[in-house]
Design an enzyme around this catalytic site. Structure first.
Site, PDB file in Angstrom:
ATOM      1  N   ASN A  91       4.588   8.599 -23.841  1.00  0.00           N
ATOM      2  CA  ASN A  91       3.862   6.846 -22.788  1.00  0.00           C
ATOM      3  C   ASN A  91       5.786   6.501 -22.410  1.00  0.00           C
ATOM      4  OD1 ASN A  91       3.175   4.680 -21.932  1.00  0.00           O
ATOM      5  ND2 ASN A  91       4.588   3.619 -23.809  1.00  0.00           N
ATOM      6  N   TYR A 158      12.214   8.318  -9.780  1.00  0.00           N
ATOM      7  CA  TYR A 158      11.214   7.791 -10.573  1.00  0.00           C
ATOM      8  C   TYR A 158       9.628   8.980 -10.226  1.00  0.00           C
ATOM      9  CZ  TYR A 158       7.263   5.465 -12.848  1.00  0.00           C
ATOM     10  OH  TYR A 158       6.462   4.827 -13.755  1.00  0.00           O
ATOM     11  N   SER A 161      10.088  12.197 -11.449  1.00  0.00           N
ATOM     12  CA  SER A 161      10.574  12.913 -12.741  1.00  0.00           C
ATOM     13  C   SER A 161       9.263  12.316 -12.884  1.00  0.00           C
ATOM     14  CB  SER A 161      11.480  11.247 -14.166  1.00  0.00           C
ATOM     15  OG  SER A 161      10.433  10.109 -13.364  1.00  0.00           O
ATOM     16  N   ILE A 191      -0.034  -1.409 -12.669  1.00  0.00           N
ATOM     17  CA  ILE A 191      -0.710  -2.111 -14.224  1.00  0.00           C
ATOM     18  C   ILE A 191       0.537  -3.457 -14.805  1.00  0.00           C
ATOM     19  CG2 ILE A 191      -1.188  -1.144 -16.312  1.00  0.00           C
ATOM     20  CD1 ILE A 191      -2.432   0.733 -14.748  1.00  0.00           C
TER      21      ILE A 191
HETATM   22  N1  LIG Z   1       3.431  -0.424 -15.397  1.00  0.00           N
HETATM   23  C1  LIG Z   1       2.958   0.398 -14.620  1.00  0.00           C
HETATM   24  O1  LIG Z   1       2.198  -0.255 -12.929  1.00  0.00           O
HETATM   25  C2  LIG Z   1       3.090   1.955 -14.601  1.00  0.00           C
HETATM   26  C3  LIG Z   1       3.225   2.328 -15.565  1.00  0.00           C
HETATM   27  N2  LIG Z   1       3.872   3.273 -15.939  1.00  0.00           N
HETATM   28  C4  LIG Z   1       4.475   4.284 -16.927  1.00  0.00           C
HETATM   29  O2  LIG Z   1       3.299   3.796 -17.842  1.00  0.00           O
HETATM   30  C5  LIG Z   1       3.994   4.424 -19.127  1.00  0.00           C
HETATM   31  C6  LIG Z   1       4.110   2.861 -19.594  1.00  0.00           C
HETATM   32  O3  LIG Z   1       4.986   1.929 -18.821  1.00  0.00           O
HETATM   33  P1  LIG Z   1       4.882   0.124 -18.988  1.00  0.00           P
HETATM   34  O4  LIG Z   1       3.947  -0.275 -20.307  1.00  0.00           O
HETATM   35  O5  LIG Z   1       4.648  -0.476 -18.246  1.00  0.00           O
HETATM   36  O6  LIG Z   1       6.300  -0.128 -19.132  1.00  0.00           O
HETATM   37  P2  LIG Z   1       7.210  -1.428 -20.336  1.00  0.00           P
HETATM   38  O7  LIG Z   1       8.236  -0.897 -19.369  1.00  0.00           O
HETATM   39  O8  LIG Z   1       6.194  -2.133 -20.597  1.00  0.00           O
HETATM   40  O9  LIG Z   1       7.420  -0.095 -21.919  1.00  0.00           O
HETATM   41  C7  LIG Z   1       7.733   1.240 -22.001  1.00  0.00           C
HETATM   42  C8  LIG Z   1       8.580   1.410 -23.254  1.00  0.00           C
HETATM   43  O10 LIG Z   1       9.566   2.454 -23.073  1.00  0.00           O
HETATM   44  C9  LIG Z   1      10.555   2.068 -23.679  1.00  0.00           C
HETATM   45  N3  LIG Z   1      11.692   3.278 -23.639  1.00  0.00           N
HETATM   46  C10 LIG Z   1      12.102   2.827 -22.659  1.00  0.00           C
HETATM   47  N4  LIG Z   1      13.196   4.148 -22.515  1.00  0.00           N
HETATM   48  C11 LIG Z   1      13.167   4.604 -23.724  1.00  0.00           C
HETATM   49  C12 LIG Z   1      13.052   5.901 -24.530  1.00  0.00           C
HETATM   50  N5  LIG Z   1      14.744   6.479 -23.736  1.00  0.00           N
HETATM   51  N6  LIG Z   1      13.405   6.451 -25.916  1.00  0.00           N
HETATM   52  C13 LIG Z   1      11.996   5.525 -26.641  1.00  0.00           C
HETATM   53  N7  LIG Z   1      11.603   4.342 -25.636  1.00  0.00           N
HETATM   54  C14 LIG Z   1      12.387   4.323 -24.139  1.00  0.00           C
HETATM   55  C15 LIG Z   1      11.036   1.094 -23.555  1.00  0.00           C
HETATM   56  O11 LIG Z   1      11.516   0.030 -24.696  1.00  0.00           O
HETATM   57  C16 LIG Z   1       9.916   0.132 -23.406  1.00  0.00           C
HETATM   58  O12 LIG Z   1       9.471   0.056 -24.750  1.00  0.00           O
HETATM   59  C17 LIG Z   1       5.597   4.623 -17.946  1.00  0.00           C
HETATM   60  O13 LIG Z   1       5.954   6.209 -18.712  1.00  0.00           O
HETATM   61  C18 LIG Z   1       5.411   4.222 -16.784  1.00  0.00           C
HETATM   62  O14 LIG Z   1       6.327   5.498 -15.808  1.00  0.00           O
HETATM   63  C19 LIG Z   1       3.304   4.557 -14.567  1.00  0.00           C
HETATM   64  C20 LIG Z   1       2.384   3.880 -13.112  1.00  0.00           C
HETATM   65  C21 LIG Z   1       2.419   2.303 -13.352  1.00  0.00           C
HETATM   66  C1  LIG Z   2       4.820   1.099 -10.478  1.00  0.00           C
HETATM   67  C2  LIG Z   2       4.092   2.895 -10.872  1.00  0.00           C
HETATM   68  O1  LIG Z   2       4.412   3.587 -11.776  1.00  0.00           O
HETATM   69  C3  LIG Z   2       3.277   3.211 -10.005  1.00  0.00           C
HETATM   70  C4  LIG Z   2       2.794   2.389  -8.712  1.00  0.00           C
HETATM   71  O2  LIG Z   2       3.190   3.985 -10.137  1.00  0.00           O
END
Ligand SMILES: NC(=O)C1=CN([C@@H]2O[C@H](COP(=O)(O)OP(=O)(O)OC[C@H]3O[C@@H](n4cnc5c(N)ncnc54)[C@H](O)[C@@H]3O)[C@@H](O)[C@H]2O)C=CC1
Ligand SMILES: CC(=O)C(C)=O
Length: 254
Positions: A91, A158, A161, A191
């Site tokens: 994640n 992004y 990736s 989200i």
């Molecule tokens: N929030 C959104 O709208 C979307 C999020 N995503 C993906 O969902 C996943 C979770 O995102 P969120 O919960 O929104 O993000 P967030 O920023 O709330 O949480 C991400 C977590 O990953 C940790 N992290 C970052 N780099 C790291 C590393 N090198 N090693 C270990 N931990 C690391 C951070 O410290 C943080 O706790 C991500 O992969 C994001 O790309 C995908 C689509 C949409």
């Molecule tokens: C913000 C993001 O990661 C989306 C929409 O995929």
């Protein structure tokens, strides 16, 4: 009966947003959880909270997913604590600098985003799948993004990736199906988590984002966490190489 009774799950990026929700939900559903994050200041309160609710179900480990040595240590510690690995939720992810058109994107920024998101996912599978093989089964859920399907302007690295995650998921599903290891990807739309604060805190952008979603709200962490729970569980035992879009209908296809 929990939906993950007896399972051991590693969840990366568990200190925030979706990963924190998944760690709590998986513990609630009976899993032993190895919650990892690079940011211990965020991870520790999440782990403490889960431990209070579900004693002796969770350990928290500092972990940079882009470092191979960190993965070796995480797998050893998970096996030491719980004896096996059934589930990996890849994640952890970063968006990187936003509003960088392709021409302005630096190689340093490209490398940073690719190393956390794409390399991090690859290393996670590389180091946990051998333990799953010994265990006779496993389930990997790779968190990609809508951008991994359609791309998003200004987020070149992004998008690349997350596209890499989408296709490496399918390759791994083919490679390890014979070992009873399933590999699927999830593609969230917008989200509401700390990673999207930069967008959702602006009222005009927020309204425009919501207007594009047929369900008329921005996703919540639990919307993704329940999908990850399903794919991780035996309920999804005949599903592999699949890409599950969770976007409130934003990209409904004909
Ligand atoms: N929030 C959104 O709208 C979307 C999020 N995503 C993906 O969902 C996943 C979770 O995102 P969120 O919960 O929104 O993000 P967030 O920023 O709330 O949480 C991400 C977590 O990953 C940790 N992290 C970052 N780099 C790291 C590393 N090198 N090693 C270990 N931990 C690391 C951070 O410290 C943080 O706790 C991500 O992969 C994001 O790309 C995908 C689509 C949409
Ligand atoms: C913000 C993001 O990661 C989306 C929409 O995929």
């Amino acid at each position: 009966m929990g939906r993950l009774d007896g399972k051991v799950a590693i969840i990366t990026g568990a200190g925030s947003g979706q990963g924190a929700m998944e760690a709590e939900l998986f513990a609630r559903e009976g899993a032993m959880v190895v919650a990892t994050d690079m940011n211990e200041g965020h991870l520790n309160p999440v782990v403490d909270d889960i431990s209070r609710q579900y004693p002796e179900t969770v350990i928290g480990l500092k972990h940079d997913v882009s470092k191979e040595a960190d993965w070796q240590r995480i797998v050893e510690e998970a096996l030491g604590a719980f004896g096996k690995i059934d589930i990996l939720i890849n994640n952890a992810g970063i968006t990187g600098m936003t509003e960088f058109t392709l021409n302005k994107l630096t190689v340093e920024e490209w490398d940073k985003v690719m190393n956390v998101n794409a390399l991090g996912n690859f290393l996670g599978m590389k180091h946990t799948i051998p333990a799953m093989k010994r265990n006779g089964q496993g389930s990997v859920v790779n968190i990609s993004s809508l951008t991994g399907i359609s791309g998003l302007g200004g987020l070149t690295a992004y998008s690349a990736s997350k596209g890499a995650i989408r296709t490496m998921t399918k390759g791994a599903a083919r490679d390890f199906g014979g070992d009873h290891i399933r590999v699927n990807s999830i593609h969230p739309g917008y989200i509401e988590t700390p990673s999207t604060d930069y967008l959702t805190s602006n009222t005009d952008i927020r309204e425009a984002l919501i207007a594009a979603v047929p369900l008329k709200y921005l996703g919540e962490s639990e919307d993704v966490a329940y999908a990850a729970l399903f794919l991780a569980s035996d309920e999804a035992k005949f599903i592999t190489g699949e890409e599950l879009i969770i976007d409130g209908g934003q990209t409904i296809k004909e």
